[in-house]
Write an enzyme that holds these catalytic residues in place. Sequence first.
Site, short mmCIF file in Angstrom:
data_model
loop_
_atom_site.label_atom_id
_atom_site.label_comp_id
_atom_site.label_asym_id
_atom_site.label_seq_id
_atom_site.Cartn_x
_atom_site.Cartn_y
_atom_site.Cartn_z
N SER A 150 0.87 -1.18 0.00
CA SER A 150 0.00 0.00 0.00
C SER A 150 0.90 1.22 0.00
CB SER A 150 -0.87 -0.02 1.26
OG SER A 150 -1.40 1.26 1.55
N TYR A 163 -1.44 -0.93 10.72
CA TYR A 163 -1.58 -1.14 9.28
C TYR A 163 -0.31 -0.67 8.56
CZ TYR A 163 -3.51 -0.62 4.54
OH TYR A 163 -3.72 -0.71 3.19
#
Length: 311
Positions: A150, A163
């Site tokens: 990401s 995350y």
Amino acid sequence: MNENQGSRPWEGRVAFITGAVTGIGLGVAQAFADAGMRLALSYRNEDDRARTAEWFAGKGYEQPLFLKLDVTDRESFAQAAQRVVDHFDEVHVLVNNAGVSVFGPTDEATYDDYDWIMGVNFGGVVNGLVSFLPRIKASSGRRHVVNVASMAAFLPGPQAGIYTASKFAVRGLTESLRYNLAPHGIGCSLCCPALTRTNAWASATKRPEQFSGSGFAPAREGELEQFGTAFEEGMDPYEVGSKILAGMTEQRGLILTHPEHGPDFEEIHEKMMAALPQEEAPAGRLRIEQLRRDAMKAAEEGLVIKLDDLT
């Protein structure tokens, strides 16, 4: 089959994709199918699997080998890898895509928060590599590993500590793995997508019971749905998949799919350069760092690098 066949260099190659019946994983699967690849797809939800099967049927494509899989389950992952080889004889491409997008203030996180998010986002990649790399090495021709992280692998945020940690971990692992796979003739790419039209925002509603002890406050009514509206502005998952396919073909170690992050990278570069001490390094340290740079270049060209090469 000639692996360098014109505009379809991946035709006939076998790929295994995790989290492949929704979101980015489905976009990758569709782009790969359009390129003539044969597919094994992991999934969790039966309705999503059925819709994906309908898409393949509607296109007249070979049905994928669907494998129900929790990517944190190492035994099941190993069994899935064997089933792929039993079905197709070889496996050439691994795309570690499955992940959860869960947010909350890191200072309030519990062990359950860490174990769940890191277990899926980083542990799932590890399980994919350990299960599939021996089988990819044993196969022949054009081969590749893609780990989907990401933009959080570069850009931290106040609500995304765990995350972000998981994506930084995938980034570091993949950038190092690339040097290890080059001598085997296997490409390796880190893909860092940004905002994409998926339902990733709903991950928090799918927390397994064994990780129920979260330190994050429950979302306020409508809060997640409002957050999800941002994803409606995202890139089409098929476009992300097409860019991954192009990056694999060009043997790019880093695949960035979204053009809007130039200002972020410029700011990161400026901050890092400004943080360097303005002083001369001693000759011995300069020599060691140059050996490291030379070893990295040699590894990328396919040489096996050992500890002796670094001193």
